[in-house]
Design a protein around this motif. Structure first.
Motif, PDB file in Angstrom:
ATOM      1  N   CYS A  11       0.806  -1.237   0.000  1.00  0.00           N
ATOM      2  CA  CYS A  11       0.000   0.000   0.000  1.00  0.00           C
ATOM      3  C   CYS A  11       0.831   1.275   0.000  1.00  0.00           C
ATOM      4  O   CYS A  11       0.263   2.362  -0.034  1.00  0.00           O
ATOM      5  CB  CYS A  11      -0.958  -0.007   1.186  1.00  0.00           C
ATOM      6  N   SER A  13       2.378   2.673   2.337  1.00  0.00           N
ATOM      7  CA  SER A  13       2.417   3.422   3.601  1.00  0.00           C
ATOM      8  C   SER A  13       3.819   3.331   4.196  1.00  0.00           C
ATOM      9  O   SER A  13       4.519   2.330   4.037  1.00  0.00           O
ATOM     10  CB  SER A  13       1.413   2.816   4.581  1.00  0.00           C
ATOM     11  N   CYS A  31       2.087  -3.328   8.088  1.00  0.00           N
ATOM     12  CA  CYS A  31       1.418  -4.158   9.096  1.00  0.00           C
ATOM     13  C   CYS A  31       1.347  -5.611   8.604  1.00  0.00           C
ATOM     14  O   CYS A  31       1.575  -5.871   7.420  1.00  0.00           O
ATOM     15  CB  CYS A  31       0.020  -3.619   9.402  1.00  0.00           C
ATOM     16  N   LEU A  33      -1.230  -7.342   8.164  1.00  0.00           N
ATOM     17  CA  LEU A  33      -2.319  -7.542   7.209  1.00  0.00           C
ATOM     18  C   LEU A  33      -1.837  -7.307   5.774  1.00  0.00           C
ATOM     19  O   LEU A  33      -2.151  -8.097   4.872  1.00  0.00           O
ATOM     20  CB  LEU A  33      -3.493  -6.602   7.544  1.00  0.00           C
ATOM     21  N   GLY A  61      -3.921   1.533  -6.646  1.00  0.00           N
ATOM     22  CA  GLY A  61      -5.246   1.520  -6.029  1.00  0.00           C
ATOM     23  C   GLY A  61      -5.169   1.506  -4.519  1.00  0.00           C
ATOM     24  O   GLY A  61      -4.110   1.750  -3.931  1.00  0.00           O
ATOM     25  N   ASP A  62      -6.316   1.232  -3.887  1.00  0.00           N
ATOM     26  CA  ASP A  62      -6.349   1.209  -2.430  1.00  0.00           C
ATOM     27  C   ASP A  62      -7.287   0.102  -1.953  1.00  0.00           C
ATOM     28  O   ASP A  62      -7.639  -0.783  -2.731  1.00  0.00           O
ATOM     29  CB  ASP A  62      -6.778   2.578  -1.870  1.00  0.00           C
ATOM     30  N   ARG A  63      -7.702   0.186  -0.686  1.00  0.00           N
ATOM     31  CA  ARG A  63      -8.506  -0.890  -0.103  1.00  0.00           C
ATOM     32  C   ARG A  63      -9.768  -1.208  -0.890  1.00  0.00           C
ATOM     33  O   ARG A  63     -10.261  -2.331  -0.856  1.00  0.00           O
ATOM     34  CB  ARG A  63      -8.941  -0.503   1.320  1.00  0.00           C
ATOM     35  N   SER A  64     -10.294  -0.222  -1.567  1.00  0.00           N
ATOM     36  CA  SER A  64     -11.564  -0.476  -2.260  1.00  0.00           C
ATOM     37  C   SER A  64     -11.362  -1.258  -3.554  1.00  0.00           C
ATOM     38  O   SER A  64     -12.317  -1.711  -4.166  1.00  0.00           O
ATOM     39  CB  SER A  64     -12.300   0.835  -2.526  1.00  0.00           C
ATOM     40  N   ASN A  84     -10.462  -9.341   1.600  1.00  0.00           N
ATOM     41  CA  ASN A  84     -11.406  -9.149   2.698  1.00  0.00           C
ATOM     42  C   ASN A  84     -10.639  -8.595   3.910  1.00  0.00           C
ATOM     43  O   ASN A  84      -9.426  -8.351   3.823  1.00  0.00           O
ATOM     44  CB  ASN A  84     -12.165 -10.448   3.025  1.00  0.00           C
ATOM     45  N   ALA A  85     -11.345  -8.402   5.010  1.00  0.00           N
ATOM     46  CA  ALA A  85     -10.723  -7.769   6.177  1.00  0.00           C
ATOM     47  C   ALA A  85      -9.632  -8.624   6.801  1.00  0.00           C
ATOM     48  O   ALA A  85      -8.814  -8.121   7.573  1.00  0.00           O
ATOM     49  CB  ALA A  85     -11.797  -7.452   7.224  1.00  0.00           C
ATOM     50  N   GLU A  86      -9.604  -9.897   6.449  1.00  0.00           N
ATOM     51  CA  GLU A  86      -8.570 -10.775   7.016  1.00  0.00           C
ATOM     52  C   GLU A  86      -7.385 -10.937   6.072  1.00  0.00           C
ATOM     53  O   GLU A  86      -6.443 -11.662   6.380  1.00  0.00           O
ATOM     54  CB  GLU A  86      -9.160 -12.158   7.323  1.00  0.00           C
ATOM     55  N   ARG A  90     -10.572 -11.716  -2.253  1.00  0.00           N
ATOM     56  CA  ARG A  90     -11.992 -11.957  -2.532  1.00  0.00           C
ATOM     57  C   ARG A  90     -12.298 -11.662  -3.993  1.00  0.00           C
ATOM     58  O   ARG A  90     -13.387 -11.944  -4.475  1.00  0.00           O
ATOM     59  CB  ARG A  90     -12.886 -11.127  -1.607  1.00  0.00           C
TER      60      ARG A  90
END
Lengths: 95, 297
Positions: A11, A13, A31, A33, A61-64, A84-86, A90
């Motif tokens: 990402c 960051s 992190c 994740l 891109g990003d999380r979306s 997904n959040a884990e 997906r």
């Protein structure tokens, strides 16, 4: 393997402090994740292509939703990916 | 008292310098939730303490506007910026799978909704808040006479798409839905009640029709799907109900939040709880898509 980000390989960051060996190189992630997502992405690219290694990965891109361009020799794979959040993939749609 | 928008820990001493120090420490420890919050709300680039403090001050500053406007601004930024949240994009012209993902995960959400609102009623001493929650619970869960509750309409939508009520109710929530339920339960049971009120009812902004006038990039779904045959009648009934009810619900609740947050001196608690709730909701909406994907196979 080249990546397009100077910060976190997934990402970009520069927060956080996770270092892990991925594709034979010690890399920075913000992190656990992001590390999980990156590993899952690379594993899926290899599974889909049969490549045993990757020369480069470019992520936009990003999380979306992100697009990823992976290459090995003269081969290139472009995919739309989302997690997904884990950190599990997906969405993985070559285009 | 400043409060962390991720773990809801109070800053000691109070102030944005303390909050910055806490966020910095959590980021240095690579905590995913704190790093995510900084990435999404402040900057992807690591900042020094003075700049982070200044950015946080600006981020939480109401800038003379009502608290409800600040909440709407944050909500729109997360779910209705361009491009909108992936679930909102999928719901514009939803597939059967998207609607079924909605049904299976949302029935868990609504069951927690009742608990959260019940906590608020139990913890407030203000009759207008109790009456508001009673009305909300009847609409969402209990139903009133001939009018089925939103929960019942949700189950009927699932049945209309070929999945039995028994199967819907027997399906365990996905991890992100579970995490949301736990997070909202914690907020509703432990945070000051105006903060719980804000954290829960800001989520009804998702279907707020007027959000487009306030900067949202789209509606929750294309209103055109309520006409014609693109979706089942039961799906139309469910979506129409939310479209009409959530508009009033969110507006009334935010007015109550604004009034009582000021009166009880808990504006920072409300801001932190709302931001936490937004993160939980973001992941929960992704869980709806993830569940939906299982119906595509």
């Amino acid at each position: 393997m080249n990546v397009n980000f100077a910060g976190c390989a997934l990402c970009d960051s520069t927060w956080g402090n996770v270092w892990a060996e991925v594709e034979g190189e010690r890399r920075f992630f913000c992190c656990e994740l992001c590390l999980r997502q990156f590993r899952n992405l690379l594993a899926r690219v290899k599974l889909e292509t049969g490549w045993v290694h990757l020369d480069a990965v470019e992520i936009v891109g990003d999380r979306s939703g992100r697009t990823c361009t992976a290459s090995c020799g003269s081969g290139t794979l472009r995919v739309r990916v989302a997690f997904n959040a884990e950190g599990t993939l997906r969405q993985f749609e070559p285009f | 008292m400043t409060k962390c928008p991720v773990c809801l820990r109070e800053s000691e001493p109070s102030g944005f310098a303390s909050l910055a120090k806490h966020l910095e420490a959590q980021a240095d420890g690579s905590d995913s939730d704190h790093v995510r919050w900084l990435n999404q709300n402040v900057s992807r680039t690591k900042l020094g303490a003075p700049e982070l403090t200044e950015r946080l001050e600006r981020f939480f500053d109401l800038k003379g506007a009502p608290l409800s406007e600040w909440i709407k601004r944050r909500f729109i930024a997360r779910f209705y910026a361009e491009p909108a949240h992936p679930f909102v994009r999928a719901l514009q012209h939803p597939s059967r799978a998207t609607l079924l993902g909605y049904v299976v995960e949302h029935q868990h959400f609504l069951r927690q909704w009742v608990r959260s609102c019940a906590y608020i009623m139990a913890r407030t001493d203000r009759p207008d808040v109790v009456l508001y929650e009673l009305d909300n619970l009847n609409t969402e869960y209990g139903g009133t006479g001939a009018t089925p509750a939103h929960y019942e309409l949700l189950l009927r939508m699932g049945e209309s798409l070929g999945v039995s009520r028994e199967e819907i109710l027997a399906t365990a929530p996905l991890p992100a839905t579970r995490a949301g339920i736990d997070g909202w339960n914690r907020i509703a049971s432990t945070e000051p009640w105006p903060a719980a009120l804000g954290a829960m009812h800001c989520l009804e902004l998702i279907a707020h029709r007027d959000l487009v006038r306030e900067g949202a990039s789209s509606h929750y779904f294309d209103p055109g799907i309520l006409q014609g045959t693109e979706i089942s009648d039961a799906a139309k009934a469910f979506l129409r109900e939310g479209y009409e009810a959530d508009m009033g619900h969110a507006g009334q609740a935010l007015a109550l939040v604004e009034r009582y947050a000021a009166e009880l001196g808990v504006v920072p608690d409300v801001q932190a709880a709302v931001l936490r709730s937004i993160d939980l909701f973001d992941d929960y909406l992704i869980a709806r898509l993830e569940r939906g994907a299982t119906f595509e196979r």
